[in-house]
Design a protein around this motif. Structure first.
Motif, mmCIF file in Angstrom:
data_model
loop_
_atom_site.group_PDB
_atom_site.id
_atom_site.type_symbol
_atom_site.label_atom_id
_atom_site.label_comp_id
_atom_site.label_asym_id
_atom_site.label_seq_id
_atom_site.Cartn_x
_atom_site.Cartn_y
_atom_site.Cartn_z
ATOM 1 N N TYR A 37 3.098 0.702 -5.442
ATOM 2 C CA TYR A 37 2.103 1.214 -4.508
ATOM 3 C C TYR A 37 2.378 0.665 -3.113
ATOM 4 O O TYR A 37 2.831 -0.475 -2.965
ATOM 5 C CB TYR A 37 0.699 0.781 -4.946
ATOM 6 C CG TYR A 37 0.267 1.343 -6.271
ATOM 7 C CD1 TYR A 37 0.739 0.806 -7.459
ATOM 8 C CD2 TYR A 37 -0.604 2.427 -6.344
ATOM 9 C CE1 TYR A 37 0.356 1.322 -8.690
ATOM 10 C CE2 TYR A 37 -0.998 2.952 -7.561
ATOM 11 C CZ TYR A 37 -0.519 2.390 -8.726
ATOM 12 O OH TYR A 37 -0.891 2.913 -9.944
ATOM 13 N N GLN A 39 0.532 -0.094 0.569
ATOM 14 C CA GLN A 39 -0.638 -0.150 1.439
ATOM 15 C C GLN A 39 -0.142 -0.296 2.863
ATOM 16 O O GLN A 39 0.262 -1.381 3.298
ATOM 17 C CB GLN A 39 -1.562 -1.306 1.070
ATOM 18 C CG GLN A 39 -2.866 -1.284 1.855
ATOM 19 C CD GLN A 39 -3.982 -2.031 1.167
ATOM 20 O OE1 GLN A 39 -3.758 -2.880 0.309
ATOM 21 N NE2 GLN A 39 -5.212 -1.711 1.534
ATOM 22 N N LYS A 43 -4.527 1.633 6.061
ATOM 23 C CA LYS A 43 -4.659 2.728 5.096
ATOM 24 C C LYS A 43 -4.951 2.187 3.703
ATOM 25 O O LYS A 43 -4.841 1.000 3.435
ATOM 26 C CB LYS A 43 -3.379 3.575 5.077
ATOM 27 C CG LYS A 43 -3.094 4.275 6.401
ATOM 28 C CD LYS A 43 -1.905 5.206 6.287
ATOM 29 C CE LYS A 43 -1.644 5.929 7.586
ATOM 30 N NZ LYS A 43 -0.479 6.860 7.489
ATOM 31 N N GLU A 44 -5.313 3.098 2.823
ATOM 32 C CA GLU A 44 -5.562 2.722 1.448
ATOM 33 C C GLU A 44 -4.248 2.543 0.694
ATOM 34 O O GLU A 44 -3.196 3.016 1.128
ATOM 35 C CB GLU A 44 -6.414 3.794 0.765
ATOM 36 C CG GLU A 44 -7.814 3.924 1.347
ATOM 37 C CD GLU A 44 -8.652 4.945 0.594
ATOM 38 O OE1 GLU A 44 -9.853 5.038 0.880
ATOM 39 O OE2 GLU A 44 -8.108 5.642 -0.277
ATOM 40 N N ARG A 45 -4.356 1.896 -0.421
ATOM 41 C CA ARG A 45 -3.196 1.689 -1.280
ATOM 42 C C ARG A 45 -2.912 2.978 -2.042
ATOM 43 O O ARG A 45 -3.778 3.510 -2.725
ATOM 44 C CB ARG A 45 -3.485 0.544 -2.253
ATOM 45 C CG ARG A 45 -2.302 0.037 -3.016
ATOM 46 C CD ARG A 45 -2.685 -1.140 -3.877
ATOM 47 N NE ARG A 45 -3.248 -2.244 -3.098
ATOM 48 C CZ ARG A 45 -3.587 -3.417 -3.624
ATOM 49 N NH1 ARG A 45 -3.429 -3.632 -4.923
ATOM 50 N NH2 ARG A 45 -4.105 -4.370 -2.868
ATOM 51 N N ASP A 46 -1.681 3.468 -1.932
ATOM 52 C CA ASP A 46 -1.303 4.722 -2.562
ATOM 53 C C ASP A 46 -0.092 4.531 -3.463
ATOM 54 O O ASP A 46 0.804 3.747 -3.148
ATOM 55 C CB ASP A 46 -0.957 5.782 -1.506
ATOM 56 C CG ASP A 46 -2.181 6.251 -0.734
ATOM 57 O OD1 ASP A 46 -2.044 6.520 0.471
ATOM 58 O OD2 ASP A 46 -3.263 6.347 -1.341
ATOM 59 N N LEU A 47 -0.039 5.313 -4.511
ATOM 60 C CA LEU A 47 1.106 5.295 -5.408
ATOM 61 C C LEU A 47 2.310 5.927 -4.730
ATOM 62 O O LEU A 47 2.217 7.016 -4.171
ATOM 63 C CB LEU A 47 0.787 6.054 -6.693
ATOM 64 C CG LEU A 47 1.915 6.159 -7.707
ATOM 65 C CD1 LEU A 47 2.163 4.816 -8.373
ATOM 66 C CD2 LEU A 47 1.600 7.228 -8.752
ATOM 67 N N VAL A 48 3.449 5.254 -4.776
ATOM 68 C CA VAL A 48 4.686 5.853 -4.278
ATOM 69 C C VAL A 48 5.627 6.200 -5.411
ATOM 70 O O VAL A 48 6.398 7.172 -5.304
ATOM 71 C CB VAL A 48 5.412 4.956 -3.255
ATOM 72 C CG1 VAL A 48 4.585 4.800 -2.003
ATOM 73 C CG2 VAL A 48 5.759 3.607 -3.819
ATOM 74 N N ALA A 60 5.737 10.038 -5.066
ATOM 75 C CA ALA A 60 5.020 10.678 -3.965
ATOM 76 C C ALA A 60 5.984 11.598 -3.232
ATOM 77 O O ALA A 60 7.193 11.307 -3.138
ATOM 78 C CB ALA A 60 4.464 9.623 -3.011
ATOM 79 N N SER A 62 6.453 12.027 -0.245
ATOM 80 C CA SER A 62 7.048 11.402 0.936
ATOM 81 C C SER A 62 8.286 10.571 0.613
ATOM 82 O O SER A 62 9.064 10.253 1.524
ATOM 83 C CB SER A 62 6.012 10.517 1.637
ATOM 84 O OG SER A 62 5.561 9.492 0.756
ATOM 85 N N ASP A 89 7.362 3.967 6.102
ATOM 86 C CA ASP A 89 7.420 3.245 4.828
ATOM 87 C C ASP A 89 6.944 1.800 4.968
ATOM 88 O O ASP A 89 6.898 1.062 3.977
ATOM 89 C CB ASP A 89 8.855 3.245 4.283
ATOM 90 C CG ASP A 89 9.373 4.629 3.971
ATOM 91 O OD1 ASP A 89 10.568 4.893 4.241
ATOM 92 O OD2 ASP A 89 8.587 5.458 3.467
ATOM 93 N N TYR A 93 3.989 -3.616 -0.395
ATOM 94 C CA TYR A 93 4.286 -2.929 -1.646
ATOM 95 C C TYR A 93 3.806 -3.782 -2.819
ATOM 96 O O TYR A 93 4.127 -4.977 -2.909
ATOM 97 C CB TYR A 93 5.775 -2.653 -1.766
ATOM 98 C CG TYR A 93 6.218 -1.495 -0.900
ATOM 99 C CD1 TYR A 93 6.362 -1.653 0.478
ATOM 100 C CD2 TYR A 93 6.457 -0.238 -1.447
ATOM 101 C CE1 TYR A 93 6.742 -0.588 1.284
ATOM 102 C CE2 TYR A 93 6.842 0.836 -0.645
ATOM 103 C CZ TYR A 93 6.980 0.649 0.713
ATOM 104 O OH TYR A 93 7.350 1.710 1.507
#
Length: 115
Positions: A37, A39, A43-48, A60, A62, A89, A93
């Motif tokens: 993930y 962050q 921003k919020e923590r997002d799955l990559v 993701a 991106s 990026d 992480y």
């Protein structure tokens, strides 16, 4: 007791590469879902990138074509190979294990993509 520890972050120029590592104890890499993930600042923590217990990989949009998640069951490690890095990026992480008993997170490793 479960411990998850990320490493491998750092400062890299745009277009460069990094390989993040996730070491686990108390939980088996091959028996559970694992996710990386990001962050990004503010921003919020997002799955990559994630791998399900059955080995199904998802990324993701991106990072598709640039990042690759892998596992080494013998070493009980997970990795995130990051190529063609972009300033977007940048961030912290996190590696997470998703088990039937709950989710376990590492402390994160900072990646900064900047010239």
């Amino acid at each position: 007791q479960v411990q998850v520890v990320e490493s491998g972050g750092g400062l890299v120029q745009p277009g460069g590469s990094l390989r993040l590592s996730c070491a686990a104890s108390g939980v088996e890499v091959g028996d559970n879902g694992v996710g990386w993930y990001l962050q990004a600042p503010g921003k919020e923590r997002d799955l990559v990138a994630g791998v399900a217990r059955d080995g199904y990989l998802n990324y993701a949009d991106s990072v598709k074509g640039r990042f690759a998640l892998s596992r080494d069951n013998a070493k009980n490690m997970a990795y995130l190979q990051m190529n063609s890095l972009k300033p977007d990026d940048t961030g912290v992480y996190y590696c997470a294990f998703h088990t039937l008993a709950g989710d376990y997170w590492g402390q994160g490793t900072q990646v900064t993509v900047s010239s």
